[in-house]
Design a protein around this motif. Structure first.
Motif, PDB file in Angstrom:
ATOM      1  N   LEU A 105      22.566  51.456  15.545  1.00 43.82           N
ATOM      2  CA  LEU A 105      22.579  50.981  14.152  1.00 43.82           C
ATOM      3  C   LEU A 105      21.287  50.252  13.793  1.00 43.82           C
ATOM      4  O   LEU A 105      20.859  50.280  12.633  1.00 43.82           O
ATOM      5  CB  LEU A 105      23.776  50.056  13.926  1.00 43.82           C
ATOM      6  CG  LEU A 105      25.144  50.728  13.869  1.00 43.82           C
ATOM      7  CD1 LEU A 105      26.232  49.684  13.667  1.00 43.82           C
ATOM      8  CD2 LEU A 105      25.196  51.771  12.761  1.00 43.82           C
ATOM      9  N   ALA A 106      20.672  49.607  14.774  1.00 41.69           N
ATOM     10  CA  ALA A 106      19.426  48.877  14.521  1.00 41.69           C
ATOM     11  C   ALA A 106      18.303  49.809  14.079  1.00 41.69           C
ATOM     12  O   ALA A 106      17.305  49.360  13.509  1.00 41.69           O
ATOM     13  CB  ALA A 106      19.003  48.105  15.763  1.00 41.69           C
TER      14      ALA A 106
ATOM     15  N   SER B 130      36.248  53.073  18.805  1.00 39.86           N
ATOM     16  CA  SER B 130      35.427  51.901  18.518  1.00 39.86           C
ATOM     17  C   SER B 130      34.043  52.314  18.013  1.00 39.86           C
ATOM     18  O   SER B 130      33.525  51.744  17.041  1.00 39.86           O
ATOM     19  CB  SER B 130      35.285  51.042  19.776  1.00 39.86           C
ATOM     20  OG  SER B 130      34.422  49.934  19.551  1.00 39.86           O
ATOM     21  N   VAL B 131      33.450  53.309  18.657  1.00 39.83           N
ATOM     22  CA  VAL B 131      32.122  53.777  18.252  1.00 39.83           C
ATOM     23  C   VAL B 131      32.162  54.355  16.838  1.00 39.83           C
ATOM     24  O   VAL B 131      31.327  54.022  15.988  1.00 39.83           O
ATOM     25  CB  VAL B 131      31.592  54.823  19.246  1.00 39.83           C
ATOM     26  CG1 VAL B 131      30.354  55.525  18.693  1.00 39.83           C
ATOM     27  CG2 VAL B 131      31.272  54.173  20.585  1.00 39.83           C
ATOM     28  N   LEU B 132      33.136  55.206  16.570  1.00 40.56           N
ATOM     29  CA  LEU B 132      33.232  55.828  15.245  1.00 40.56           C
ATOM     30  C   LEU B 132      33.512  54.789  14.162  1.00 40.56           C
ATOM     31  O   LEU B 132      32.951  54.849  13.064  1.00 40.56           O
ATOM     32  CB  LEU B 132      34.313  56.901  15.251  1.00 40.56           C
ATOM     33  CG  LEU B 132      34.091  58.087  16.197  1.00 40.56           C
ATOM     34  CD1 LEU B 132      35.251  59.065  16.099  1.00 40.56           C
ATOM     35  CD2 LEU B 132      32.780  58.790  15.906  1.00 40.56           C
ATOM     36  N   THR B 133      34.364  53.828  14.470  1.00 39.80           N
ATOM     37  CA  THR B 133      34.677  52.763  13.510  1.00 39.80           C
ATOM     38  C   THR B 133      33.437  51.953  13.174  1.00 39.80           C
ATOM     39  O   THR B 133      33.180  51.641  12.001  1.00 39.80           O
ATOM     40  CB  THR B 133      35.768  51.840  14.080  1.00 39.80           C
ATOM     41  OG1 THR B 133      36.978  52.584  14.286  1.00 39.80           O
ATOM     42  CG2 THR B 133      36.049  50.677  13.135  1.00 39.80           C
TER      43      THR B 133
ATOM     44  N   ALA C 255      29.126  51.019   8.886  1.00 35.14           N
ATOM     45  CA  ALA C 255      27.733  50.930   8.433  1.00 35.14           C
ATOM     46  C   ALA C 255      27.367  52.093   7.505  1.00 35.14           C
ATOM     47  O   ALA C 255      26.191  52.279   7.185  1.00 35.14           O
ATOM     48  CB  ALA C 255      26.801  50.914   9.641  1.00 35.14           C
ATOM     49  N   HIS C 256      28.376  52.875   7.100  1.00 34.52           N
ATOM     50  CA  HIS C 256      28.200  54.000   6.166  1.00 34.52           C
ATOM     51  C   HIS C 256      27.274  55.080   6.727  1.00 34.52           C
ATOM     52  O   HIS C 256      26.466  55.671   6.002  1.00 34.52           O
ATOM     53  CB  HIS C 256      27.683  53.499   4.817  1.00 34.52           C
ATOM     54  CG  HIS C 256      28.521  52.405   4.235  1.00 34.52           C
ATOM     55  ND1 HIS C 256      29.795  52.621   3.754  1.00 34.52           N
ATOM     56  CD2 HIS C 256      28.276  51.074   4.106  1.00 34.52           C
ATOM     57  CE1 HIS C 256      30.299  51.474   3.315  1.00 34.52           C
ATOM     58  NE2 HIS C 256      29.401  50.526   3.525  1.00 34.52           N
ATOM     59  N   VAL C 257      27.397  55.311   8.027  1.00 37.88           N
ATOM     60  CA  VAL C 257      26.623  56.358   8.695  1.00 37.88           C
ATOM     61  C   VAL C 257      27.465  57.638   8.732  1.00 37.88           C
ATOM     62  O   VAL C 257      28.653  57.594   9.037  1.00 37.88           O
ATOM     63  CB  VAL C 257      26.265  55.938  10.142  1.00 37.88           C
ATOM     64  CG1 VAL C 257      25.574  57.075  10.879  1.00 37.88           C
ATOM     65  CG2 VAL C 257      25.380  54.694  10.125  1.00 37.88           C
ATOM     66  N   LYS C 258      26.855  58.763   8.431  1.00 34.00           N
ATOM     67  CA  LYS C 258      27.547  60.042   8.548  1.00 34.00           C
ATOM     68  C   LYS C 258      27.574  60.465  10.015  1.00 34.00           C
ATOM     69  O   LYS C 258      26.617  60.218  10.752  1.00 34.00           O
ATOM     70  CB  LYS C 258      26.856  61.098   7.693  1.00 34.00           C
ATOM     71  CG  LYS C 258      26.927  60.791   6.200  1.00 34.00           C
ATOM     72  CD  LYS C 258      26.213  61.849   5.387  1.00 34.00           C
ATOM     73  CE  LYS C 258      26.261  61.530   3.907  1.00 34.00           C
ATOM     74  NZ  LYS C 258      25.548  62.543   3.091  1.00 34.00           N
TER      75      LYS C 258
END
Length: 207
Positions: A86-87, A117-120, A125-128
């Motif tokens: 995410l960074a 957990s990873v998908l959540t 973070a609104h990542v596709k």
């Protein structure tokens, strides 16, 4: 019109025209996975993320494809690394984990929980996302394999993300696509993986 106003208008029009013809800003697509993503046994330029980059470039998609694969990683490692993903402010993340969990015989509930957990985290973070699954060798038993395969289907359904159910679908039967270890793709196999992924990824992208 006064000369000063005319000059201001001309400048505004020039800037507007320049914005129309400016090169599209590059977005980021991260391939987040284990040794298959990393390109174990290959040069990084032969791994499927590099092949995917070429396919996107030739089709006019302005995305920088990042290879964030680490050999030996399990779904637990994915949880530990997701914040570093995410960074990098990705627009799209391809999630490829679980194979090492299955090969080590780790509890299925643990893999299920970690992938969830990873998908959540990514969705918050609104990542596709494209979720990529894999299956296990026949000697692991049909009951275990069936339950393992279901993890990906259930995760994709729960999070409403596209799923590539089997990374190697249609590849094992083609000579020269798998390395002698019987697990990792060759450069040829990586190219085919990227080609098979492309129709699933492009709906998540913008030109």
């Amino acid at each position: 019109m006064k000369p000063r106003h005319a000059a201001s208008l001309l400048i505004a029009l020039i800037l507007f025209a320049a914005s129309l013809f400016a090169a599209p800003s590059e977005k980021t697509l991260i391939c987040f996975g284990d040794s298959i993503t990393a390109g174990f046994g290959l040069d990084v330029s032969q791994a499927y993320p590099a092949a995917l980059q070429h396919l996107l470039d030739t089709r006019g998609y302005h995305y920088h494809v990042v290879n964030a694969g680490v050999s030996g990683n399990t779904s637990k490692d994915a949880v530990a690394r997701v914040q570093s993903i995410l960074a990098q402010h990705p627009d799209v993340v391809l999630v490829e984990f679980g194979g090492n969990d299955g090969l080590r015989g780790l509890p299925l509930d643990l893999t299920r929980h970690n992938l969830d957990s990873v998908l959540t985290t990514l969705q918050a973070a609104h990542v596709k996302i494209l979720l990529v699954g894999i299956t296990l060798p026949p000697n692991y038993g049909q009951d275990y394999i069936h339950s393992f395969d279901a993890i990906y289907r259930e995760a994709a359904a729960k999070h409403h993300v596209p799923l590539m159910p089997m990374l190697y679908n249609g590849i094992y039967t083609i000579p020269g696509t798998i390395q002698p270890d019987g697990i990792h793709p060759t450069a040829k196999g990586s190219q085919l993986i990227a080609e098979h992924m492309l129709p699933l990824i492009t709906p998540l992208l913008r030109k």
